[in-house]
Design a protein around this motif. Structure first.
Motif, PDB file in Angstrom:
ATOM      1  N   ASN A  72       0.838  -1.194   0.000  1.00 38.98           N
ATOM      2  CA  ASN A  72       0.000   0.000   0.000  1.00 38.98           C
ATOM      3  C   ASN A  72       0.877   1.250   0.000  1.00 38.98           C
ATOM      4  OD1 ASN A  72      -2.835  -1.130   0.495  1.00 38.98           O
ATOM      5  ND2 ASN A  72      -1.696  -2.058   2.188  1.00 38.98           N
ATOM      6  N   GLY A  73       0.657   2.129  -0.968  1.00 38.26           N
ATOM      7  CA  GLY A  73       1.272   3.445  -0.919  1.00 38.26           C
ATOM      8  C   GLY A  73       2.679   3.575  -1.457  1.00 38.26           C
ATOM      9  N   VAL A  74       3.349   2.476  -1.743  1.00 34.43           N
ATOM     10  CA  VAL A  74       4.621   2.518  -2.469  1.00 34.43           C
ATOM     11  C   VAL A  74       4.555   1.470  -3.571  1.00 34.43           C
ATOM     12  CG1 VAL A  74       6.076   3.433  -0.620  1.00 34.43           C
ATOM     13  CG2 VAL A  74       5.757   0.955  -0.818  1.00 34.43           C
ATOM     14  N   CYS A  75       5.439   1.597  -4.550  1.00 30.70           N
ATOM     15  CA  CYS A  75       5.355   0.765  -5.745  1.00 30.70           C
ATOM     16  C   CYS A  75       5.978  -0.605  -5.561  1.00 30.70           C
ATOM     17  CB  CYS A  75       6.043   1.470  -6.910  1.00 30.70           C
ATOM     18  SG  CYS A  75       5.150   2.926  -7.491  1.00 30.70           S
ATOM     19  N   ASP A  76       5.517  -1.539  -6.382  1.00 29.20           N
ATOM     20  CA  ASP A  76       6.216  -2.812  -6.473  1.00 29.20           C
ATOM     21  C   ASP A  76       7.487  -2.614  -7.296  1.00 29.20           C
ATOM     22  OD1 ASP A  76       5.306  -2.631  -9.087  1.00 29.20           O
ATOM     23  OD2 ASP A  76       4.158  -4.501  -9.064  1.00 29.20           O
ATOM     24  N   TRP A  77       8.286  -3.676  -7.445  1.00 28.70           N
ATOM     25  CA  TRP A  77       9.591  -3.544  -8.101  1.00 28.70           C
ATOM     26  C   TRP A  77       9.450  -2.979  -9.512  1.00 28.70           C
ATOM     27  CZ3 TRP A  77      12.049  -4.632 -12.517  1.00 28.70           C
ATOM     28  CH2 TRP A  77      13.437  -4.437 -12.544  1.00 28.70           C
ATOM     29  N   VAL A  78       8.537  -3.521 -10.297  1.00 30.45           N
ATOM     30  CA  VAL A  78       8.499  -3.178 -11.716  1.00 30.45           C
ATOM     31  C   VAL A  78       7.954  -1.768 -11.947  1.00 30.45           C
ATOM     32  CG1 VAL A  78       6.210  -4.190 -12.225  1.00 30.45           C
ATOM     33  CG2 VAL A  78       7.977  -4.122 -14.013  1.00 30.45           C
ATOM     34  N   TYR A  79       7.012  -1.317 -11.126  1.00 28.36           N
ATOM     35  CA  TYR A  79       6.544   0.070 -11.237  1.00 28.36           C
ATOM     36  C   TYR A  79       7.687   1.035 -10.906  1.00 28.36           C
ATOM     37  CZ  TYR A  79       1.419  -0.137 -11.892  1.00 28.36           C
ATOM     38  OH  TYR A  79       0.150  -0.268 -12.400  1.00 28.36           O
ATOM     39  N   GLU A  80       8.398   0.741  -9.832  1.00 31.01           N
ATOM     40  CA  GLU A  80       9.499   1.621  -9.437  1.00 31.01           C
ATOM     41  C   GLU A  80      10.537   1.730 -10.542  1.00 31.01           C
ATOM     42  OE1 GLU A  80      13.299   1.576  -6.381  1.00 31.01           O
ATOM     43  OE2 GLU A  80      11.413   0.686  -5.699  1.00 31.01           O
ATOM     44  N   GLU A  81      10.902   0.610 -11.124  1.00 29.19           N
ATOM     45  CA  GLU A  81      11.956   0.590 -12.133  1.00 29.19           C
ATOM     46  C   GLU A  81      11.509   1.212 -13.450  1.00 29.19           C
ATOM     47  OE1 GLU A  81      15.557   0.014 -13.996  1.00 29.19           O
ATOM     48  OE2 GLU A  81      15.106  -0.246 -11.875  1.00 29.19           O
ATOM     49  N   GLU A  82      10.297   0.887 -13.899  1.00 25.99           N
ATOM     50  CA  GLU A  82       9.897   1.257 -15.254  1.00 25.99           C
ATOM     51  C   GLU A  82       8.966   2.463 -15.344  1.00 25.99           C
ATOM     52  OE1 GLU A  82      11.779   0.132 -17.142  1.00 25.99           O
ATOM     53  OE2 GLU A  82      12.355  -1.866 -16.505  1.00 25.99           O
ATOM     54  N   PHE A  83       8.235   2.778 -14.279  1.00 26.60           N
ATOM     55  CA  PHE A  83       7.443   4.002 -14.263  1.00 26.60           C
ATOM     56  C   PHE A  83       8.116   5.081 -13.420  1.00 26.60           C
ATOM     57  CE2 PHE A  83       3.480   1.315 -15.222  1.00 26.60           C
ATOM     58  CZ  PHE A  83       3.547   1.605 -16.577  1.00 26.60           C
ATOM     59  N   SER A  84       9.262   4.757 -12.846  1.00 28.34           N
ATOM     60  CA  SER A  84      10.174   5.714 -12.198  1.00 28.34           C
ATOM     61  C   SER A  84       9.532   6.528 -11.081  1.00 28.34           C
ATOM     62  CB  SER A  84      10.778   6.665 -13.249  1.00 28.34           C
ATOM     63  OG  SER A  84      11.486   5.936 -14.224  1.00 28.34           O
ATOM     64  N   PHE A  85       8.780   5.870 -10.225  1.00 30.58           N
ATOM     65  CA  PHE A  85       8.322   6.535  -9.011  1.00 30.58           C
ATOM     66  C   PHE A  85       8.196   5.502  -7.899  1.00 30.58           C
ATOM     67  CE2 PHE A  85       4.363   4.934 -10.603  1.00 30.58           C
ATOM     68  CZ  PHE A  85       3.406   4.972  -9.598  1.00 30.58           C
ATOM     69  N   VAL A  86       8.248   5.974  -6.670  1.00 31.97           N
ATOM     70  CA  VAL A  86       8.180   5.090  -5.511  1.00 31.97           C
ATOM     71  C   VAL A  86       6.927   5.367  -4.702  1.00 31.97           C
ATOM     72  CG1 VAL A  86       9.305   4.365  -3.369  1.00 31.97           C
ATOM     73  CG2 VAL A  86      10.693   4.879  -5.393  1.00 31.97           C
ATOM     74  N   ARG A  87       6.698   6.647  -4.360  1.00 34.36           N
ATOM     75  CA  ARG A  87       5.540   6.981  -3.523  1.00 34.36           C
ATOM     76  C   ARG A  87       4.268   6.901  -4.347  1.00 34.36           C
ATOM     77  NH1 ARG A  87       3.412  11.968  -2.571  1.00 34.36           N
ATOM     78  NH2 ARG A  87       5.336  13.000  -3.230  1.00 34.36           N
ATOM     79  N   ALA A  88       3.373   6.025  -3.938  1.00 40.79           N
ATOM     80  CA  ALA A  88       2.127   5.796  -4.669  1.00 40.79           C
ATOM     81  C   ALA A  88       0.940   6.263  -3.836  1.00 40.79           C
ATOM     82  CB  ALA A  88       1.993   4.325  -5.036  1.00 40.79           C
ATOM     83  N   TYR A  89       1.106   7.372  -3.140  1.00 41.71           N
ATOM     84  CA  TYR A  89      -0.017   8.001  -2.441  1.00 41.71           C
ATOM     85  C   TYR A  89       0.150   9.510  -2.512  1.00 41.71           C
ATOM     86  CZ  TYR A  89       2.828   9.242   1.662  1.00 41.71           C
ATOM     87  OH  TYR A  89       3.771   9.799   2.497  1.00 41.71           O
ATOM     88  N   GLU A  90      -0.976  10.247  -2.385  1.00 42.77           N
ATOM     89  CA  GLU A  90      -0.953  11.708  -2.496  1.00 42.77           C
ATOM     90  C   GLU A  90      -2.001  12.326  -1.570  1.00 42.77           C
ATOM     91  OE1 GLU A  90       0.998  13.651  -4.390  1.00 42.77           O
ATOM     92  OE2 GLU A  90       2.036  12.073  -5.533  1.00 42.77           O
ATOM     93  N   TRP A  91      -1.595  13.364  -0.823  1.00 49.88           N
ATOM     94  CA  TRP A  91      -2.544  14.193  -0.079  1.00 49.88           C
ATOM     95  C   TRP A  91      -3.299  15.102  -1.050  1.00 49.88           C
ATOM     96  CZ3 TRP A  91      -3.291  14.036   5.201  1.00 49.88           C
ATOM     97  CH2 TRP A  91      -2.287  13.473   5.999  1.00 49.88           C
ATOM     98  N   ASN A  92      -4.577  15.371  -0.770  1.00 52.21           N
ATOM     99  CA  ASN A  92      -5.253  16.409  -1.538  1.00 52.21           C
ATOM    100  C   ASN A  92      -4.959  17.776  -0.926  1.00 52.21           C
ATOM    101  OD1 ASN A  92      -6.899  16.395   0.742  1.00 52.21           O
ATOM    102  ND2 ASN A  92      -8.818  16.468  -0.396  1.00 52.21           N
ATOM    103  N   ALA A  93      -5.425  18.839  -1.586  1.00 56.35           N
ATOM    104  CA  ALA A  93      -5.035  20.204  -1.212  1.00 56.35           C
ATOM    105  C   ALA A  93      -5.509  20.607   0.178  1.00 56.35           C
ATOM    106  CB  ALA A  93      -5.555  21.201  -2.246  1.00 56.35           C
ATOM    107  N   THR A  94      -6.609  20.043   0.634  1.00 58.41           N
ATOM    108  CA  THR A  94      -7.139  20.410   1.956  1.00 58.41           C
ATOM    109  C   THR A  94      -6.724  19.436   3.045  1.00 58.41           C
ATOM    110  OG1 THR A  94      -9.191  19.297   1.286  1.00 58.41           O
ATOM    111  CG2 THR A  94      -9.120  21.701   1.101  1.00 58.41           C
ATOM    112  N   GLY A  95      -6.022  18.385   2.680  1.00 47.90           N
ATOM    113  CA  GLY A  95      -5.498  17.460   3.679  1.00 47.90           C
ATOM    114  C   GLY A  95      -6.528  16.539   4.298  1.00 47.90           C
ATOM    115  N   ASP A  96      -7.730  16.448   3.713  1.00 47.09           N
ATOM    116  CA  ASP A  96      -8.746  15.568   4.291  1.00 47.09           C
ATOM    117  C   ASP A  96      -8.862  14.243   3.536  1.00 47.09           C
ATOM    118  OD1 ASP A  96      -9.812  16.906   2.044  1.00 47.09           O
ATOM    119  OD2 ASP A  96     -11.857  16.494   2.719  1.00 47.09           O
TER     120      ASP A  96
END
Length: 724
Positions: free
Chosen positions: A184-208
């Motif tokens: 949850n919230g971080v990438c598996d090996w292949v996403y990290e390597e080939e889509f070049s990101f690790v953090r797979a979660y995002e706060w919205n602008a109001t933080g809710d």
């Protein structure tokens, strides 16, 4: 007799400069003797017209985050020094600010996981109180502040947590995380390597709300590497790795409501076997943008999700006869209209869409590529970008209106320019270099690009290198017999004699969209090439079809046939080079790393009468062994395209080997598995071919650590000198 002595003395004095000329050594190269000065962890502030730099004293083991003024370049303060806090005795590895920039998340004592991912001890530093507080007792991944700076989300053991800094309470967002099963919230090996990101979660602008991707990798096949050091018996390192045609993680999108502590899975549509390569909140705090792409990666949907009711709507669709590249340039304007980059007209350009996904304007046009998007200044309605308009091997910084008018080139020197803009887009720090000019950092105005002040130069390095009398890197184009015009560079000996016959070592990488023939300052490998030139070799590099920055057709011609046209171009370029009067056609070698190792292996087998020597480091030897996302983007699956895989696998052509071949791999390569080299070795053995090989225990795809690189390049140098 006296006259004769004077003549001899004069001759010796005249010869001294040549005799005293310094020779580059491998110890210098890998000892950092030619390392250029830079600006580490340069980060532009968002709320003030300032920037920060992580200044580290490696000898003293200390680091500081220093604050500078964009307008004057003067240092205006130090936000934190590691020497003042025992918790930071290992230094500062990286840092991120809260939105109001009053707090800093500081990483120390980091432990790498894969190429981009790591765990670390994280601390929250309050710039007003100067208080440093541990985020948690555990090493965690990817912490981020909520928009109000009062909370921090992070991932620990595949689960997301939220730490309420004021209350001192940590709440789990997910609870089902499990190694090699649920992430949850971080990438598996292949996403990290080939889509070049690790953090797979995002706060919205109001933080809710927190949007996150969940990976169910239960059915993904496992790969195991033996770790030899540290115990009496080798220990297995097992992780999920989907090879081409195998099962991927099942991904799902979720939105967590921070206030109600509830989680909602979002139904994105009627998709099967798909990827979610990007999520990003829009300027509407309750609208999330999601990029969804099919497994073939030739159909991409940009979807807007209503976070309150979970409804999803496709606002933009991109298709391609080959594949669609993922963009990081999605930028939302105040009214939720958005900027997007696309290759849909044959070259990568910038587009403006309204919030409903209707095209408003193509901002940039031409037979050149936008290579970086820097941002949008809403005051002047200007977009700032980097492009190849001044030639595919060069990069310049530009400003243009969103209406596509009033384009201004902001950089004057030909070479590679890159920019870091001030928050108000008044200034930018330009990072400039060329093959002849070491990297410089200057402050420039964003209106006309005029230089305000120099920040950092590498004149001392340039003066130091003058003693070595290095030849210039010569840029040219090679036209093959088939009529293909290919960018190339040559490094010849400083005392080059066109009447002599020289051996040639060709270097390439050749992967899709890559570039090695670029007008920029030296890489570490370049110093090795200069060293070889000092020893009588010509070194050449040719970017064949399939490489980048010359349009989509040039890049995507290799679709379904990785290694066919690229190998043809290297062989054909070598034939052209072999006809030069000063080249010995019987002494042409080639080398490469990773995709380049795949290429050099194929070249000495399919071009056995052209190349007399090859070195392959960490090569793919059959695309069936490589990961799903990368391989299938260019090849589809092995089940769909068996011929494309098998006809371009060097394993299947081992019987053709005539020249000298050196095969190198790290046993702990999590990316290109040592399996590739082991099966290549077996094919060569069964073909009764003689070759050389080396395995580096517990070394990953980069093959480094301690004296490893020095030993590796000594081995390769000796192999070249003995066989070319």
């Amino acid at each position: 007799m006296k006259y004769a002595k004077k003549s001899i003395l004069f001759f010796l004095l005249a010869a001294l400069p040549a005799l005293a000329q310094q020779k580059i050594t491998l110890e210098e190269i890998w000892g950092g003797a030619f390392r250029a000065k830079g600006m580490d962890e340069l980060s532009a502030m968002k709320n003030t017209n300032q920037y920060t730099v992580l200044n580290a004293n490696w000898n003293a083991g200390t680091a500081a985050i220093d604050l500078y003024d964009f307008a004057t370049l003067n240092k205006v303060g130090t936000l934190i020094e590691s020497k003042n806090f025992s918790e930071l005795k290992q230094g500062i590895d990286s840092y991120t600010f809260s939105k109001d920039e009053k707090k800093i998340l500081i990483a120390t004592n980091s432990n790498p996981i894969f190429r981009h991912s790591f765990t670390a001890d994280f601390f929250v530093f309050d710039t007003a109180t100067k208080k440093l507080t541990p985020l948690t007792d555990n090493k965690v991944q990817e912490p981020t502040f909520s928009p109000d700076g009062k909370k921090v989300a992070y991932v620990y053991d595949n689960n997301i947590y939220v730490n309420d800094l004021a209350e001192g309470i940590v709440r789990p967002v997910t609870k089902d995380g499990k190694k090699n099963a649920i992430i949850n919230g971080v990438c598996d090996w292949v996403y990290e390597e080939e889509f070049s990101f690790v953090r797979a979660y995002e706060w919205n602008a109001t933080g809710d709300k927190i949007a996150y991707i969940r990976f169910d990798e239960t059915e993904v096949p496992e790969f195991t590497m033996e770790v030899y050091e540290g115990s009496l018996y080798p220990q297995p390192n097992t992780f999920k790795y989907p090879k081409a045609g195998e099962k991927n993680s099942l991904v799902s999108l979720h939105i967590y409501d921070v206030k109600t502590n509830t989680d909602k899975e979002i139904k994105l549509g009627n998709y099967s076997d798909f990827y979610i390569p990007r999520i990003k909140w829009t300027n509407d705090a309750q609208t999330l943008s999601v990029q969804v792409i099919n497994r073939h990666q030739n159909n991409l949907d940009l979807i807007f999700v209503d976070a309150n009711n979970g409804t999803a709507k496709v606002v933009l669709n991109e298709t391609d006869k080959a594949y669609v590249d993922i963009t990081d340039n999605l930028t939302f304007l105040d009214d939720n209209s958005f900027i997007w980059t696309s290759e849909k007209d044959g070259f990568n350009h910038i587009y403006l869409y309204n919030k409903a996904g209707k095209l408003v304007n193509q901002i940039t046009k031409g037979k050149w590529e936008v290579t970086a998007y820097y941002g949008y200044d809403k005051k002047t309605k200007s977009v700032f970008f980097q492009s190849t308009e001044n030639g595919s091997i060069n990069r310049d910084v530009y400003r243009i209106g969103t209406n596509g008018k009033n384009k201004v080139r902001l950089t004057a020197q030909t070479g590679t320019n890159d920019a870091t803009f001030s928050p108000d887009y008044t200034y930018f720090i330009n990072t400039y270099s060329s093959a002849a000019q070491p990297t410089t950092y200057t402050l420039n105005g964003s209106k006309d690009g005029k230089q305000v002040k120099e920040i950092v130069n590498n004149n001392a390095l340039k003066d130091k290198l003058a003693k070595y009398n290095l030849p210039a890197k010569e840029f040219t184009t090679i036209t093959t017999e088939k009529g293909h015009n290919l960018n190339a560079w040559f490094i010849k000996p400083a005392d080059f004699d066109p009447k002599k016959k020289y051996p040639v070592l060709m270097y390439q990488y050749s992967g899709p969209g890559s570039q090695q023939v670029a007008n920029q300052w030296n890489t570490t490998n370049d110093y090795w090439y200069y060293m070889l030139a000092q020893q009588g070799y010509i070194v050449a590099c040719v970017d064949g079809r399939g490489t980048g920055f010359k349009g989509a057709d040039f890049k995507k011609v290799t679709y379904k046939e990785l290694g066919k046209y690229e190998v043809e171009d290297q062989i054909d370029a070598a034939k052209v080079i072999g006809k030069y009067a000063y080249v010995d056609p019987a002494r042409i070698g080639i080398w490469g790393w990773s995709f380049g190792g795949f290429m050099s292996s194929n070249c000495i087998l399919k071009g056995a009468d052209v190349f007399s020597m090859a070195i392959a480091v960490a090569p793919v030897t059959n695309w069936r062994f490589y990961d799903s996302i990368y391989t299938e983007r260019y090849m589809q699956t092995p089940q769909e395209n068996a011929g494309g895989y098998d006809m371009n696998s060097p394993i299947n052509f081992a019987k053709n080997l005539k020249g000298k071949y050196l095969l190198i791999h790290g046993s702990a390569d999590d990316n290109v598995h040592v399996q590739n080299t082991m099966l290549m070795i077996e094919a060569l053995v069964q073909a009764n071919k003689q070759f050389d090989w080396a395995i580096y225990p517990d070394k990953n795809h980069g093959i480094y650590g301690g004296k490893t690189r020095l030993q590796l390049y000594t081995k390769m140098t000796n192999f070249i000198k003995e066989n070319l």
